[in-house]
Design a protein around this motif. Sequence first.
Motif, PDB file in Angstrom:
ATOM      1  N   UNK A  74       0.859  -1.178   0.000  1.00 50.56           N
ATOM      2  CA  UNK A  74       0.000   0.000   0.000  1.00 50.56           C
ATOM      3  C   UNK A  74       0.897   1.231   0.000  1.00 50.56           C
ATOM      4  N   UNK A  75       0.691   2.120  -0.964  1.00 52.19           N
ATOM      5  CA  UNK A  75       1.519   3.329  -1.056  1.00 52.19           C
ATOM      6  C   UNK A  75       0.991   4.390  -0.096  1.00 52.19           C
ATOM      7  N   UNK A  76       1.926   4.899   0.721  1.00 54.75           N
ATOM      8  CA  UNK A  76       1.573   5.945   1.674  1.00 54.75           C
ATOM      9  C   UNK A  76       2.676   7.000   1.717  1.00 54.75           C
ATOM     10  N   UNK A  77       2.337   8.133   2.238  1.00 56.34           N
ATOM     11  CA  UNK A  77       3.305   9.222   2.392  1.00 56.34           C
ATOM     12  C   UNK A  77       3.990   9.083   3.758  1.00 56.34           C
ATOM     13  N   UNK A  78       5.212   9.576   3.870  1.00 61.05           N
ATOM     14  CA  UNK A  78       5.908   9.521   5.167  1.00 61.05           C
ATOM     15  C   UNK A  78       5.079  10.209   6.262  1.00 61.05           C
ATOM     16  N   UNK A  79       5.000   9.563   7.423  1.00 58.27           N
ATOM     17  CA  UNK A  79       4.314  10.146   8.572  1.00 58.27           C
ATOM     18  C   UNK A  79       2.800  10.068   8.557  1.00 58.27           C
ATOM     19  N   UNK A  80       2.208   9.405   7.546  1.00 59.49           N
ATOM     20  CA  UNK A  80       0.742   9.306   7.512  1.00 59.49           C
ATOM     21  C   UNK A  80       0.242   8.436   8.655  1.00 59.49           C
ATOM     22  N   UNK A  81      -0.964   8.737   9.111  1.00 60.68           N
ATOM     23  CA  UNK A  81      -1.592   7.977  10.184  1.00 60.68           C
ATOM     24  C   UNK A  81      -2.216   6.707   9.620  1.00 60.68           C
ATOM     25  N   UNK A  82      -1.887   5.569  10.234  1.00 65.02           N
ATOM     26  CA  UNK A  82      -2.424   4.261   9.849  1.00 65.02           C
ATOM     27  C   UNK A  82      -3.297   3.780  11.009  1.00 65.02           C
ATOM     28  N   UNK A  83      -4.555   3.455  10.740  1.00 69.35           N
ATOM     29  CA  UNK A  83      -5.478   3.024  11.787  1.00 69.35           C
ATOM     30  C   UNK A  83      -6.024   1.639  11.475  1.00 69.35           C
ATOM     31  N   UNK A  84      -6.024   0.777  12.485  1.00 73.25           N
ATOM     32  CA  UNK A  84      -6.595  -0.564  12.346  1.00 73.25           C
ATOM     33  C   UNK A  84      -8.090  -0.501  12.610  1.00 73.25           C
ATOM     34  N   UNK A  85      -8.860  -1.195  11.757  1.00 74.20           N
ATOM     35  CA  UNK A  85     -10.311  -1.230  11.899  1.00 74.20           C
ATOM     36  C   UNK A  85     -10.745  -2.694  11.884  1.00 74.20           C
ATOM     37  N   UNK A  86     -11.564  -3.067  12.869  1.00 75.82           N
ATOM     38  CA  UNK A  86     -12.092  -4.423  12.932  1.00 75.82           C
ATOM     39  C   UNK A  86     -13.558  -4.328  13.327  1.00 75.82           C
ATOM     40  N   UNK A  87     -14.425  -4.695  12.392  1.00 77.37           N
ATOM     41  CA  UNK A  87     -15.867  -4.641  12.640  1.00 77.37           C
ATOM     42  C   UNK A  87     -16.287  -5.950  13.286  1.00 77.37           C
ATOM     43  N   UNK A  88     -16.009  -6.077  14.572  1.00 80.07           N
ATOM     44  CA  UNK A  88     -16.331  -7.310  15.287  1.00 80.07           C
ATOM     45  C   UNK A  88     -16.494  -6.980  16.758  1.00 80.07           C
ATOM     46  N   UNK A  89     -17.445  -7.611  17.387  1.00 79.50           N
ATOM     47  CA  UNK A  89     -17.657  -7.414  18.810  1.00 79.50           C
ATOM     48  C   UNK A  89     -17.676  -8.780  19.475  1.00 79.50           C
ATOM     49  N   UNK A  90     -16.857  -9.024  20.455  1.00 81.81           N
ATOM     50  CA  UNK A  90     -16.027  -8.068  21.168  1.00 81.81           C
ATOM     51  C   UNK A  90     -14.735  -7.765  20.407  1.00 81.81           C
ATOM     52  N   UNK A  91     -14.215  -6.587  20.641  1.00 86.58           N
ATOM     53  CA  UNK A  91     -12.930  -6.193  20.062  1.00 86.58           C
ATOM     54  C   UNK A  91     -11.814  -6.910  20.822  1.00 86.58           C
ATOM     55  N   UNK A  92     -10.696  -7.176  20.147  1.00 88.77           N
ATOM     56  CA  UNK A  92      -9.567  -7.745  20.880  1.00 88.77           C
ATOM     57  C   UNK A  92      -9.113  -6.754  21.958  1.00 88.77           C
ATOM     58  N   UNK A  93      -8.717  -7.274  23.104  1.00 90.11           N
ATOM     59  CA  UNK A  93      -8.329  -6.374  24.191  1.00 90.11           C
ATOM     60  C   UNK A  93      -6.812  -6.293  24.382  1.00 90.11           C
ATOM     61  N   UNK A  94      -6.055  -6.981  23.540  1.00 89.39           N
ATOM     62  CA  UNK A  94      -4.596  -6.834  23.515  1.00 89.39           C
ATOM     63  C   UNK A  94      -4.142  -6.865  22.071  1.00 89.39           C
ATOM     64  N   UNK A  95      -3.130  -6.059  21.746  1.00 91.54           N
ATOM     65  CA  UNK A  95      -2.598  -6.058  20.390  1.00 91.54           C
ATOM     66  C   UNK A  95      -1.136  -5.651  20.399  1.00 91.54           C
ATOM     67  N   UNK A  96      -0.454  -6.011  19.311  1.00 88.34           N
ATOM     68  CA  UNK A  96       0.991  -5.803  19.211  1.00 88.34           C
ATOM     69  C   UNK A  96       1.342  -5.706  17.733  1.00 88.34           C
ATOM     70  N   UNK A  97       2.171  -4.744  17.358  1.00 89.40           N
ATOM     71  CA  UNK A  97       2.546  -4.574  15.955  1.00 89.40           C
ATOM     72  C   UNK A  97       4.063  -4.658  15.815  1.00 89.40           C
ATOM     73  N   UNK A  98       4.504  -5.452  14.835  1.00 91.68           N
ATOM     74  CA  UNK A  98       5.919  -5.585  14.527  1.00 91.68           C
ATOM     75  C   UNK A  98       6.150  -5.073  13.113  1.00 91.68           C
ATOM     76  N   UNK A  99       7.180  -4.269  12.945  1.00 89.53           N
ATOM     77  CA  UNK A  99       7.571  -3.735  11.633  1.00 89.53           C
ATOM     78  C   UNK A  99       8.850  -4.441  11.188  1.00 89.53           C
ATOM     79  N   UNK A 100       8.874  -4.856   9.917  1.00 87.45           N
ATOM     80  CA  UNK A 100      10.049  -5.518   9.346  1.00 87.45           C
ATOM     81  C   UNK A 100      10.502  -4.697   8.147  1.00 87.45           C
ATOM     82  N   UNK A 101      11.772  -4.297   8.189  1.00 86.90           N
ATOM     83  CA  UNK A 101      12.345  -3.511   7.096  1.00 86.90           C
ATOM     84  C   UNK A 101      13.790  -3.976   6.922  1.00 86.90           C
TER      85      UNK A 101
END
Length: 154
Positions: A74-101
Amino acid sequence: MNRKLLLLFLLLGMTLLGCSKVNMLEEKPPNAVIKIKYEMYETTLGTYCWNGKGVSTCVDTAGPIELLEGKKPIKVKPGEKITFVMEYDPKPNEYYVVQIHGNEEHAIEVIDYSFTAPAEKGVYYYSFGVWWMDEKVEHLSHGDAFYAFALEID
């Protein structure tokens, strides 16, 4: 012997009925998308363990780079805001993101399901891990899932 077997089946049945309240309604984890400005982008479901419709399933997949092979980032500009959206109830109550470069991998700070795209040009791979943890029993998970996506900073 038959009484013991009958008692065992009754206990098993009561256990399954009691656990059905915590089982998720779907057979596998819900879709997760990322929102950038007003656009929504799909992620790819990777490894997960899920308790849905009375059945527990664990699926092990390749990591984010292999999982996304052949898909365009996905092409994005430097510093753009990225938001996770999940249309599900209940929402997960723990999350973790790893970046690989390149050969580097590190955790990304996520606040209110959002993070900022990197400032430097390049392709970055991400693993978004989520857990539906029991709110009363410590260390009891009702499901977990890992979603992969890639961003190209231009």
